[in-house]
Design a protein around this motif. Structure first.
Motif, PDB file in Angstrom:
ATOM      1  N   VAL A 126      93.270   8.548  28.473  1.00 51.13           N
ATOM      2  CA  VAL A 126      94.004   7.738  27.493  1.00 51.13           C
ATOM      3  C   VAL A 126      93.461   7.949  26.084  1.00 51.13           C
ATOM      4  CG1 VAL A 126      94.617   5.379  26.836  1.00 51.13           C
ATOM      5  CG2 VAL A 126      94.573   6.013  29.242  1.00 51.13           C
ATOM      6  N   ARG A 127      92.133   8.064  25.979  1.00 49.41           N
ATOM      7  CA  ARG A 127      91.543   8.246  24.651  1.00 49.41           C
ATOM      8  C   ARG A 127      92.003   9.561  24.023  1.00 49.41           C
ATOM      9  NH1 ARG A 127      85.123   8.723  23.964  1.00 49.41           N
ATOM     10  NH2 ARG A 127      85.598  10.711  24.974  1.00 49.41           N
ATOM     11  N   ASP A 128      92.116  10.623  24.844  1.00 47.42           N
ATOM     12  CA  ASP A 128      92.563  11.908  24.304  1.00 47.42           C
ATOM     13  C   ASP A 128      93.979  11.815  23.755  1.00 47.42           C
ATOM     14  OD1 ASP A 128      90.169  13.095  25.020  1.00 47.42           O
ATOM     15  OD2 ASP A 128      90.876  13.646  27.005  1.00 47.42           O
ATOM     16  N   VAL A 146      93.492   9.212  20.411  1.00 42.01           N
ATOM     17  CA  VAL A 146      92.580   9.592  19.318  1.00 42.01           C
ATOM     18  C   VAL A 146      92.405  11.102  19.329  1.00 42.01           C
ATOM     19  CG1 VAL A 146      90.295   9.272  18.330  1.00 42.01           C
ATOM     20  CG2 VAL A 146      91.366   7.393  19.579  1.00 42.01           C
ATOM     21  N   ARG A 147      92.483  11.685  18.166  1.00 44.72           N
ATOM     22  CA  ARG A 147      92.265  13.130  18.030  1.00 44.72           C
ATOM     23  C   ARG A 147      91.001  13.397  17.245  1.00 44.72           C
ATOM     24  NH1 ARG A 147      98.247  15.708  16.665  1.00 44.72           N
ATOM     25  NH2 ARG A 147      99.297  14.927  18.550  1.00 44.72           N
ATOM     26  N   ALA A 148      90.238  14.360  17.716  1.00 42.39           N
ATOM     27  CA  ALA A 148      88.989  14.695  17.027  1.00 42.39           C
ATOM     28  C   ALA A 148      89.294  15.344  15.670  1.00 42.39           C
ATOM     29  CB  ALA A 148      88.153  15.631  17.893  1.00 42.39           C
ATOM     30  N   LYS A 149      90.389  16.086  15.612  1.00 42.22           N
ATOM     31  CA  LYS A 149      90.757  16.759  14.362  1.00 42.22           C
ATOM     32  C   LYS A 149      91.677  15.864  13.551  1.00 42.22           C
ATOM     33  CE  LYS A 149      92.649  21.084  12.562  1.00 42.22           C
ATOM     34  NZ  LYS A 149      93.281  22.388  12.921  1.00 42.22           N
ATOM     35  N   VAL A 150      91.271  15.604  12.324  1.00 49.74           N
ATOM     36  CA  VAL A 150      92.070  14.756  11.451  1.00 49.74           C
ATOM     37  C   VAL A 150      93.265  15.566  10.960  1.00 49.74           C
ATOM     38  CG1 VAL A 150      92.083  13.379   9.335  1.00 49.74           C
ATOM     39  CG2 VAL A 150      90.031  13.476  10.761  1.00 49.74           C
TER      40      VAL A 150
END
Length: 254
Positions: A240-242, A245-249
């Protein structure tokens, strides 16, 4: 910076011996045995905080049991101090270690219902038990930590049979063997078959081995190139977090 701290300790030398019997550091955590009075230790601590304008230390320390009153500090008396996940104390003139858990520990071990291979779930209890064998220097402390770990893992949904099997397996490993550095044996260059894990997948390894024996191993050239069947490697499913939320802005849409 490490060497400057060691040089500072020389100022508080009270004999011909080195005042720092042990000085070990892992990233920003330092563990040291200081031979001197507790007040001298606090003076060294203050000097350490003056070495750099933006690097400041905090300190937990024990004190000698029969220290003179004039040499004591005002800190609460401690019989053990934590270093990473190890609780260290001196008992009967020997350094003893036990497993240390922070008060904020929330027991977030991976749930057995997670989308991971069964081998991963079996290895988690054993690796935690082996960690206890490595860290706890006394047998009675190991048994206490085994029982505590058992309750924590049962609360996360692990079966009692799986936990007991992992504890018994780790208990049968002598501690001096568990503390040995693991030397990785360089394997042959097997081709890697990477795929995303799904519990509905068929037995991929068995299928690969079957067709490798029936097809690749029968061909002299292919058998020379692929002397062993492919190594199956599973990738994790997106959680769900993936998705949220994305690590790359993302870039500016304008």
């Amino acid at each position: 910076l490490d060497q400057r701290i060691i040089n500072l300790a020389e100022k508080y030398k009270q004999s011909n011996e080195n005042p720092l019997l042990i000085f070990k550091r892992f990233l920003d955590d330092i563990f040291s045995i200081f031979r001197g009075t507790t007040k001298d230790l606090h003076k060294l601590f203050n000097d350490m905080n003056s070495l750099h304008k933006s690097i400041k230390f905090t300190m937990n320390h024990t004190s000698p049991q029969q220290e003179h009153k004039d040499d004591m500090c005002d800190c609460p008396r401690q019989v053990s101090i934590p270093f990473l996940d190890v609780s260290c104390s001196i008992q009967d003139g020997k350094l003893q270690t036990d497993l240390y858990r922070k008060d904020t520990d929330r027991n977030m071990y991976l749930l057995p219902s997670s989308c991971h291979p069964p081998s991963c779930m079996k290895n988690i209890p054993f690796s935690l038990c082996l960690r206890i064998v490595r860290i706890c220097s006394r047998a009675d402390d190991r048994e206490k930590q085994f029982n505590k770990l058992k309750e924590l893992m049962k609360s996360r949904g692990y079966s009692e049979m799986m936990i007991n099997s992992a504890i018994e397996r780790a208990r049968n490993i002598p501690r001096h063997k568990a503390l040995r550095k693991v030397l990785k044996i360089k394997e042959s260059k097997r081709p890697v078959f990477a795929l995303t894990y799904d519990p509905r997948l068929p037995p991929v390894q068995a299928i690969q081995a079957k067709h490798w024996r029936s097809m690749v191993s029968q061909d002299p050239y292919l058998h020379e190139v692929f002397s062993q069947p492919p190594l199956t490697a599973y990738k994790r499913q997106k959680n769900v977090r993936d998705h949220l939320v994305r690590a790359k802005v993302p870039g500016d849409p304008r």
